[in-house]
Write a protein that holds these residues in place. Structure first.
Motif, PDB file in Angstrom:
ATOM      1  N   GLU A   7       1.372  14.369  11.479  1.00  0.00           N
ATOM      2  CA  GLU A   7       1.145  13.642  12.731  1.00  0.00           C
ATOM      3  C   GLU A   7       0.324  12.394  12.421  1.00  0.00           C
ATOM      4  N   LEU A   8       0.937  11.246  12.579  1.00  0.00           N
ATOM      5  CA  LEU A   8       0.287   9.994  12.210  1.00  0.00           C
ATOM      6  C   LEU A   8      -0.260   9.215  13.394  1.00  0.00           C
ATOM      7  N   GLY A   9       0.312   9.444  14.562  1.00  0.00           N
ATOM      8  CA  GLY A   9      -0.018   8.595  15.700  1.00  0.00           C
ATOM      9  C   GLY A   9       0.868   7.356  15.719  1.00  0.00           C
ATOM     10  N   LYS A  10       0.508   6.391  16.546  1.00  0.00           N
ATOM     11  CA  LYS A  10       1.358   5.205  16.720  1.00  0.00           C
ATOM     12  C   LYS A  10       1.088   4.109  15.696  1.00  0.00           C
ATOM     13  N   LYS A  11      -0.188   3.992  15.271  1.00  0.00           N
ATOM     14  CA  LYS A  11      -0.534   2.891  14.371  1.00  0.00           C
ATOM     15  C   LYS A  11      -1.140   3.429  13.074  1.00  0.00           C
ATOM     16  N   VAL A  12      -0.641   2.901  11.961  1.00  0.00           N
ATOM     17  CA  VAL A  12      -1.077   3.357  10.646  1.00  0.00           C
ATOM     18  C   VAL A  12      -1.443   2.140   9.794  1.00  0.00           C
ATOM     19  N   ALA A  13      -2.521   2.265   9.060  1.00  0.00           N
ATOM     20  CA  ALA A  13      -2.876   1.257   8.064  1.00  0.00           C
ATOM     21  C   ALA A  13      -2.827   1.900   6.691  1.00  0.00           C
ATOM     22  N   VAL A  14      -2.222   1.203   5.730  1.00  0.00           N
ATOM     23  CA  VAL A  14      -2.148   1.674   4.350  1.00  0.00           C
ATOM     24  C   VAL A  14      -2.960   0.712   3.490  1.00  0.00           C
ATOM     25  N   ILE A  15      -3.893   1.243   2.724  1.00  0.00           N
ATOM     26  CA  ILE A  15      -4.753   0.420   1.882  1.00  0.00           C
ATOM     27  C   ILE A  15      -4.235   0.459   0.456  1.00  0.00           C
ATOM     28  N   GLY A  16      -3.878  -0.697  -0.104  1.00  0.00           N
ATOM     29  CA  GLY A  16      -3.380  -0.759  -1.475  1.00  0.00           C
ATOM     30  C   GLY A  16      -2.193  -1.695  -1.584  1.00  0.00           C
ATOM     31  N   GLY A  17      -1.801  -2.002  -2.829  1.00  0.00           N
ATOM     32  CA  GLY A  17      -0.694  -2.934  -3.034  1.00  0.00           C
ATOM     33  C   GLY A  17       0.306  -2.486  -4.078  1.00  0.00           C
ATOM     34  N   ILE A  24      -2.866  -3.252   3.945  1.00  0.00           N
ATOM     35  CA  ILE A  24      -4.053  -4.091   3.763  1.00  0.00           C
ATOM     36  C   ILE A  24      -4.384  -4.110   2.267  1.00  0.00           C
ATOM     37  N   TYR A  25      -4.374  -5.321   1.698  1.00  0.00           N
ATOM     38  CA  TYR A  25      -4.509  -5.473   0.247  1.00  0.00           C
ATOM     39  C   TYR A  25      -5.562  -6.528  -0.068  1.00  0.00           C
ATOM     40  N   ARG A  26      -6.340  -6.293  -1.093  1.00  0.00           N
ATOM     41  CA  ARG A  26      -7.495  -7.160  -1.358  1.00  0.00           C
ATOM     42  C   ARG A  26      -7.154  -8.473  -2.067  1.00  0.00           C
ATOM     43  N   ARG A  27      -5.963  -8.546  -2.674  1.00  0.00           N
ATOM     44  CA  ARG A  27      -5.560  -9.814  -3.295  1.00  0.00           C
ATOM     45  C   ARG A  27      -4.433 -10.462  -2.491  1.00  0.00           C
ATOM     46  N   ARG A  28      -3.717 -11.406  -3.108  1.00  0.00           N
ATOM     47  CA  ARG A  28      -2.614 -12.075  -2.439  1.00  0.00           C
ATOM     48  C   ARG A  28      -1.325 -11.270  -2.590  1.00  0.00           C
ATOM     49  N   GLU A  29      -0.334 -11.609  -1.802  1.00  0.00           N
ATOM     50  CA  GLU A  29       0.941 -10.904  -1.885  1.00  0.00           C
ATOM     51  C   GLU A  29       1.534 -11.008  -3.290  1.00  0.00           C
ATOM     52  N   GLN A  30       1.470 -12.208  -3.904  1.00  0.00           N
ATOM     53  CA  GLN A  30       2.052 -12.379  -5.233  1.00  0.00           C
ATOM     54  C   GLN A  30       1.312 -11.606  -6.318  1.00  0.00           C
ATOM     55  N   ALA A  35      11.037  -6.512   5.631  1.00  0.00           N
ATOM     56  CA  ALA A  35      12.244  -6.505   6.462  1.00  0.00           C
ATOM     57  C   ALA A  35      12.225  -5.350   7.463  1.00  0.00           C
ATOM     58  N   GLU A  36      11.510  -4.273   7.105  1.00  0.00           N
ATOM     59  CA  GLU A  36      11.395  -3.113   7.993  1.00  0.00           C
ATOM     60  C   GLU A  36      10.183  -3.225   8.922  1.00  0.00           C
ATOM     61  N   ASN A  37       9.654  -4.439   9.017  1.00  0.00           N
ATOM     62  CA  ASN A  37       8.540  -4.762   9.947  1.00  0.00           C
ATOM     63  C   ASN A  37       7.213  -4.116   9.560  1.00  0.00           C
ATOM     64  N   VAL A  38       7.014  -3.912   8.245  1.00  0.00           N
ATOM     65  CA  VAL A  38       5.680  -3.560   7.762  1.00  0.00           C
ATOM     66  C   VAL A  38       4.886  -4.863   7.665  1.00  0.00           C
ATOM     67  N   GLN A  39       3.713  -4.899   8.269  1.00  0.00           N
ATOM     68  CA  GLN A  39       2.893  -6.107   8.273  1.00  0.00           C
ATOM     69  C   GLN A  39       1.980  -6.128   7.046  1.00  0.00           C
ATOM     70  N   LEU A  40       1.849  -7.285   6.412  1.00  0.00           N
ATOM     71  CA  LEU A  40       0.964  -7.435   5.256  1.00  0.00           C
ATOM     72  C   LEU A  40      -0.288  -8.206   5.645  1.00  0.00           C
ATOM     73  N   ILE A  41      -1.429  -7.611   5.357  1.00  0.00           N
ATOM     74  CA  ILE A  41      -2.723  -8.286   5.543  1.00  0.00           C
ATOM     75  C   ILE A  41      -3.345  -8.399   4.157  1.00  0.00           C
ATOM     76  N   THR A  42      -3.481  -9.611   3.643  1.00  0.00           N
ATOM     77  CA  THR A  42      -3.938  -9.803   2.278  1.00  0.00           C
ATOM     78  C   THR A  42      -5.334 -10.423   2.229  1.00  0.00           C
ATOM     79  N   LYS A  43      -5.877 -10.442   1.016  1.00  0.00           N
ATOM     80  CA  LYS A  43      -7.225 -10.956   0.757  1.00  0.00           C
ATOM     81  C   LYS A  43      -8.238 -10.267   1.681  1.00  0.00           C
TER      82      LYS A  43
END
Length: 592
Positions: free
Chosen positions: A408-418, A439-445, A459-467
């Motif tokens: 059971e995850l609920g509606k909103k999930v955050a994943v930490i790591g890259g 959520i990742y501590r460096r840049r996407e690249q 493409a599957e609407n996973v949002q990336l939050i970097t730095k």
């Protein structure tokens, strides 16, 4: 016969009375035309020594040779073409096929020398007067003897793929596989970059010739898990593909998958026709992941009695319990495992060494032991609040889903790591109906995950939050409040990934129902008795081994993520194969 036919032979007589044309200085007065095919030039900065010119030359006028000062790298064979003008017919095919456009032909055609050996030379290395000549023959812009773009792979659309765990990549048809195989120039750069050193050019050639029996046999010479690697291999071989310099690399991973997918399970044993002589030596393997399974296959092929001890209910290791089924269907993984079992390898499931079975028992009963237990201890973020019950590890989450459970995850999930575990966890959470942010501590690249996995996740609407550097986790009004410090990236001296440095006072937060931590994992050595663990040598918490996978304890060998830096399936498979050779030498009492 017409009158014209009768008189025609007499017309030549008029030339007898004309003044003859004489070139006073033919060497200076008769330059080659603008695109004349004369002597060769080669741009050393572009050339990667792929050897496609040598292969296409039908007169055997080109040899690939070593050149002083040019180093061999993953992207460069270190060889350069040497031209023999005693054989060359100046057809220009070598220029047409050149994958990097480094090879050209100047429009100079006169070369006078008394020593015939001088007419063998390495263009671009042996300095010549025509080196800077811009006139001559090169491949016309837009012209390609080979197809630069790979044959398109059928895939589920993101809107459909996110709805289920059905495999996304559909695989090549016979026609498409042959068309893709026809793009290969058999340069062999891929072989050196593959951890298992698979004979990639030859199995691609077998596809081109529609000889799948031979192709399968070639796969098993160096990789007993082709169905698995044909789907989740990190395909570093494609990174150095010479066709990829000017276009898209050969789809090596997908061609491997094509081969194994065409062979019915019941035909495997007949085609591979394994022949080996039994011996009385016994080897225990701890861990039924790709490293353990690979070692088991090659040891069994050498006649050893092999028993694998696996703590999970099924074999496969992290391939089964850490890779989602939309990437690695379990029936395809079982195809690889079942063939190894059918050779006589025994797999004892649900038995944990060190708990259900003492390591000392194995030590006394077997002549050698190989362990490839992977990295299964999740790293902590070391921030306040991470012990909250709604903060779970990526490994635990993926393991639960692989067993058929639906946390059971609920509606909103955050994943930490890259890394790939973070991407797999995020995409799995999307399939369970959650809105997901990574959520990742460096840049996407800088993300260590495969590029295609990142693109598919977006493409599957996973949002990336970097730095974003994790700071704390709080529980407020029934939600988890995850706070991070925005970061700037600073270069490091050793040329590694840039270091994230927090921007003072620049904090941001997100409210979620579940937080998944996937920042990496370490090794668990608890299955080893303390005495044994203390006798082993380590480097950066990984077991040190020699070139044959042997540890500081002679009868104990190791491989996979617990020893190597790459932490991928193909490297574990290569480790297993290498250790099997080492164990064979050790038990044969041969020196390494």
């Amino acid at each position: 016969m017409s009158l014209k036919d009768i008189l025609s032979p007499f017309y030549v007589w008029k030339s007898a009375f004309e003044k003859p044309y004489t070139a006073t200085n033919p060497i200076e007065d008769r330059p080659g035309s603008l695109r004349y095919r004369g002597f060769h030039q080669n741009d050393m900065e572009k050339c990667i020594g792929c050897g496609s010119c040598e292969k296409i030359c039908q007169n055997a006028a080109i040899d690939m040779v070593t050149v002083k000062g040019i180093e061999t790298t993953k992207e460069d064979s270190g060889l350069r073409p040497s031209i023999d003008y005693g054989r060359c017919c100046w057809c220009g095919l070598c220029v047409d096929i050149c994958t990097t456009d480094s090879l050209q032909m100047s429009n100079e055609y006169i070369w006078i020398d008394t020593d015939p050996e001088n007419y063998r030379f390495v263009p671009g290395v042996d300095k010549k007067s025509w080196d800077k000549n811009e006139k001559g023959y090169n491949r016309s812009q837009g012209y390609q003897l080979l197809h630069a773009q790979r044959i398109e792979m059928g895939m589920l659309q993101a809107s459909d793929s996110v709805q289920s765990f059905v495999e996304i990549v559909k695989g090549y048809s016979k026609q498409k596989a042959i068309e893709e195989a026809q793009r290969c120039v058999e340069c062999g750069l891929c072989v050196a970059s593959c951890p298992a050193h698979m004979d990639i050019p030859q199995y691609i050639k077998a596809i081109r010739e529609d000889d799948l029996k031979k192709a399968l046999q070639l796969l098993y010479e160096t990789n007993p898990m082709p169905s698995t690697c044909g789907r989740i291999c990190t395909h570093r071989c494609e990174d150095v593909c010479s066709i990829g310099v000017k276009g898209e690399p050969i789809a090596i991973r997908w061609l491997k998958r094509y081969i194994i997918d065409q062979i019915p399970n019941e035909k495997m044993k007949e085609i591979l026709n394994e022949q080996f002589t039994e011996n009385d030596k016994k080897v225990a393997i701890i861990g039924a992941g790709p490293g353990g399974l690979s070692a088991a296959y090659y040891l069994r092929s050498a006649g050893y009695k092999v028993t694998i001890y696996e703590s999970k209910e099924k074999a496969g290791g992290m391939i089964r319990y850490g890779v989602p089924e939309y990437r690695m269907p379990y029936d395809k993984l079982d195809k690889d495992i079942d063939y190894i079992k059918n050779l006589g390898v025994e797999i004892v499931n649900g038995k944990q060494v060190g708990k259900d079975i003492k390591f000392e028992e194995l030590d006394s009963q077997f002549d050698a032991i190989f362990f490839s237990t992977g990295l299964n201890i999740p790293y902590k973020m070391e921030i306040p609040g991470e012990n909250n019950e709604r903060v779970i590890s990526g490994l635990y989450f993926l393991d639960e889903v692989s067993k058929g459970n639906r946390p059971e995850l609920g509606k909103k999930v955050a994943v930490i790591g890259g890394g790939n575990v973070a991407i797999d966890a995020a995409r799995t959470a999307r399939r369970l109906g959650a809105e997901v942010s990574i959520i990742y501590r460096r840049r996407e690249q800088d993300m260590p995950a495969d590029l295609e996995e990142i693109e598919e996740a977006k493409a599957e609407n996973v949002q990336l939050i970097t730095k974003a550097i994790p700071v704390k986790i709080e529980e407020k009004n029934g939600n988890l409040l995850f706070t991070w410090n925005k970061a700037e990236l600073k270069n490091v001296k050793d040329g590694g990934r840039p270091k994230p440095v927090p921007i003072k006072g620049d904090l941001e937060s997100i409210k979620v129902d579940t937080l998944v931590s996937a920042i990496g994992q370490g090794a668990d050595y608890s299955f080893l008795p303390k005495k044994i663990a203390d006798m082993l040598e380590y480097k950066h918490y990984k077991v040190k081994i020699n070139k044959y996978g042997q540890t500081s304890i002679p009868k104990l060998f190791a491989g996979g993520d617990i020893v190597n830096k790459t932490a991928d399936a193909i490297s574990a498979i290569a480790d297993g194969h290498r250790a099997a050779k080492g164990i064979d030498l050790y038990l044969s009492r041969e020196k390494f």
